[in-house]
Design an enzyme around this catalytic site. Structure first.
Site, mmCIF file in Angstrom:
data_model
loop_
_atom_site.group_PDB
_atom_site.id
_atom_site.type_symbol
_atom_site.label_atom_id
_atom_site.label_comp_id
_atom_site.label_asym_id
_atom_site.label_seq_id
_atom_site.Cartn_x
_atom_site.Cartn_y
_atom_site.Cartn_z
ATOM 1 N N SER A 1 0.518 -1.464 -0.165
ATOM 2 C CA SER A 1 -0.118 -0.139 0.214
ATOM 3 C C SER A 1 0.687 1.419 -0.647
ATOM 4 O O SER A 1 1.515 1.325 0.957
ATOM 5 C CB SER A 1 -0.782 -0.144 1.328
ATOM 6 O OG SER A 1 -1.906 1.203 1.287
ATOM 7 N N HIS B 1 -1.259 -1.121 -4.390
ATOM 8 C CA HIS B 1 -2.306 -0.717 -3.433
ATOM 9 C C HIS B 1 -2.012 0.895 -3.918
ATOM 10 O O HIS B 1 -1.798 1.014 -3.024
ATOM 11 C CB HIS B 1 -2.398 -1.158 -2.543
ATOM 12 C CG HIS B 1 -3.998 -2.053 -1.526
ATOM 13 N ND1 HIS B 1 -5.271 -1.622 -2.590
ATOM 14 C CD2 HIS B 1 -4.423 -0.575 -0.581
ATOM 15 C CE1 HIS B 1 -6.118 -1.721 -1.507
ATOM 16 N NE2 HIS B 1 -5.561 -0.587 -0.412
ATOM 17 N N ASP C 1 -4.427 4.328 -2.342
ATOM 18 C CA ASP C 1 -5.700 4.566 -1.179
ATOM 19 C C ASP C 1 -6.074 5.580 -1.026
ATOM 20 O O ASP C 1 -5.831 6.960 -1.373
ATOM 21 C CB ASP C 1 -4.994 4.124 0.207
ATOM 22 C CG ASP C 1 -4.881 3.043 0.966
ATOM 23 O OD1 ASP C 1 -5.838 2.215 0.201
ATOM 24 O OD2 ASP C 1 -4.421 2.717 0.876
ATOM 25 N N MET D 1 -8.289 8.722 -0.233
ATOM 26 C CA MET D 1 -9.282 9.267 0.897
ATOM 27 C C MET D 1 -9.538 10.514 0.505
ATOM 28 O O MET D 1 -8.920 11.567 0.295
ATOM 29 C CB MET D 1 -8.405 9.145 1.968
ATOM 30 C CG MET D 1 -8.359 7.543 2.508
ATOM 31 S SD MET D 1 -6.671 7.588 3.969
ATOM 32 C CE MET D 1 -6.357 6.218 4.049
ATOM 33 N N HIS E 1 -8.569 2.015 -4.358
ATOM 34 C CA HIS E 1 -9.626 1.639 -3.468
ATOM 35 C C HIS E 1 -9.716 2.924 -3.434
ATOM 36 O O HIS E 1 -9.159 3.735 -2.359
ATOM 37 C CB HIS E 1 -8.921 1.062 -2.389
ATOM 38 C CG HIS E 1 -9.805 0.533 -0.962
ATOM 39 N ND1 HIS E 1 -8.754 0.310 0.331
ATOM 40 C CD2 HIS E 1 -10.448 0.540 -0.742
ATOM 41 C CE1 HIS E 1 -9.551 0.813 1.346
ATOM 42 N NE2 HIS E 1 -11.186 0.988 0.819
ATOM 43 N N MET F 1 -12.104 5.500 -0.948
ATOM 44 C CA MET F 1 -13.065 6.019 0.217
ATOM 45 C C MET F 1 -13.053 7.342 0.083
ATOM 46 O O MET F 1 -12.667 8.066 0.585
ATOM 47 C CB MET F 1 -11.298 5.318 1.167
ATOM 48 C CG MET F 1 -11.072 4.093 1.803
ATOM 49 S SD MET F 1 -9.361 3.371 2.888
ATOM 50 C CE MET F 1 -8.636 3.544 1.830
ATOM 51 N N MET G 1 -12.222 -5.352 4.936
ATOM 52 C CA MET G 1 -11.436 -4.621 5.818
ATOM 53 C C MET G 1 -11.083 -4.687 7.266
ATOM 54 O O MET G 1 -12.131 -5.523 7.211
ATOM 55 C CB MET G 1 -11.842 -3.543 6.363
ATOM 56 C CG MET G 1 -12.176 -2.378 4.574
ATOM 57 S SD MET G 1 -10.636 -2.132 3.503
ATOM 58 C CE MET G 1 -9.801 -0.758 4.935
ATOM 59 N N ASP H 1 -7.067 -5.876 3.605
ATOM 60 C CA ASP H 1 -6.642 -4.508 3.599
ATOM 61 C C ASP H 1 -6.887 -3.964 5.565
ATOM 62 O O ASP H 1 -8.153 -3.684 5.684
ATOM 63 C CB ASP H 1 -7.595 -4.004 3.088
ATOM 64 C CG ASP H 1 -6.902 -2.773 2.863
ATOM 65 O OD1 ASP H 1 -5.442 -2.577 2.445
ATOM 66 O OD2 ASP H 1 -7.217 -1.986 1.875
HETATM 67 C C1 DX5 Z 1 -6.389 1.793 5.616
HETATM 68 C C2 DX5 Z 1 -6.255 1.495 4.032
HETATM 69 C C3 DX5 Z 1 -5.242 0.368 3.597
HETATM 70 C C4 DX5 Z 1 -4.162 0.653 4.713
HETATM 71 C C5 DX5 Z 1 -2.995 0.032 5.219
HETATM 72 O O1 DX5 Z 1 -8.044 2.771 5.251
HETATM 73 O O2 DX5 Z 1 -6.963 0.930 2.646
HETATM 74 O O3 DX5 Z 1 -4.945 0.190 2.408
HETATM 75 O O4 DX5 Z 1 -3.643 2.122 3.930
HETATM 76 O O5 DX5 Z 1 -2.136 -0.169 5.884
HETATM 77 P P1 DX5 Z 1 -1.714 -0.848 7.256
HETATM 78 O O6 DX5 Z 1 -0.798 -2.120 5.868
HETATM 79 O O7 DX5 Z 1 -0.869 0.163 7.252
HETATM 80 O O8 DX5 Z 1 -2.506 -1.336 7.707
HETATM 81 ZN ZN ZN Z 2 -6.549 0.307 1.095
#
Ligand code: DX5
Ligand code: ZN
Length: 219
Positions: free
Chosen positions: A9, A34, A36, A38, A67, A69, A138, A176
């Protein structure tokens, strides 16, 4: 059993050395990037947006797994396709018309993923599982890297695997949040196909070696 895919990630990468970290992933045994995204509304944090993804895409040589969010993800489906996403995952909790959203993602030429928050039951996917390429389970509450793994995830993965088998679907299961060498093997045994790992990879002394270690543990 097929090999588990490892998806570092990028949220946990060093943003001041993003190209270096992307190249590390390119040259490692990792399978996917990956990413993220947000929005500060669906989750209580803002990560990065389109210009950063554009920069990542320029250097990334592996599958880009995005991903989202964010609320109302339908607004940005074509934008993420143009930015190079291979897989686009939306949250079940953010979609009023999930079936329509999945079709729109596929029409834009991407694979369609659905993420489930820790409190969202797997059974809610009974009527859409055949249309879903990837379920992002999740294993922490979304919004931040570096949180601890929620143990109930094992149970949810098994339930999801049963649903996929019962419906004859070919959906992949991605885990994840809080993935480490301590839970990787057990997650694979429960039915996981893809493991996302942020802090465990990028906060380690030798990220390339850590990726190999995860790969070995799950092969
Ligand atoms: C959380 C993200 C994850 C995050 C995982 O909201 O969707 O992808 O980056 O990070 P770790 O592996 O540090 O939990
Ligand atoms: Zn993620």
């Amino acid at each position: 059993m097929s090999k588990t895919l490892i998806a570092p990630s990028i949220l946990a990468a060093d943003f001041a050395n993003l190209q270096r970290d992307i190249e590390m992933v390119n040259e490692s045994e990792a399978d996917w990037f990956h990413i993220d995204i947000m929005d500060g509304v669906f989750v209580p944090n803002i990560s990065f947006g389109m210009p950063v993804l554009e920069a990542i895409s320029k250097h990334a040589k592996k599958t880009i797994d995005v991903h989202l969010m964010i609320v109302d993800p339908d607004r940005y489906i074509n934008t993420f396709a143009a930015l190079g996403a291979t897989i686009l995952t939306v949250h079940y909790e953010a979609c009023t018309h999930l079936h329509r959203t999945l079709q729109a993602i596929k029409s834009a030429g991407m694979q369609a993923g659905v993420a489930l928050n820790p409190h969202t039951p797997v059974s809610l996917l009974e009527d859409t599982i055949q249309d879903i390429d990837l379920v992002c389970m999740m294993s922490v509450n979304p919004g931040f890297g570096g949180q601890s793994f929620i143990e109930n995830t094992y149970h949810k993965v098994k339930t999801l695997k049963q649903l996929i088998t019962a419906k004859g679907a070919s959906t992949k299961i991605e885990i994840d949040g809080g993935v480490t060498s301590k839970n990787a093997q057990q997650l694979k045994e429960a039915g996981a196909d893809v493991l996302v790992a942020g802090s465990f990879v990028f906060r380690s002394e030798n990220p390339t070696k850590t990726i190999s270690e995860l790969k070995k543990l799950t092969s």
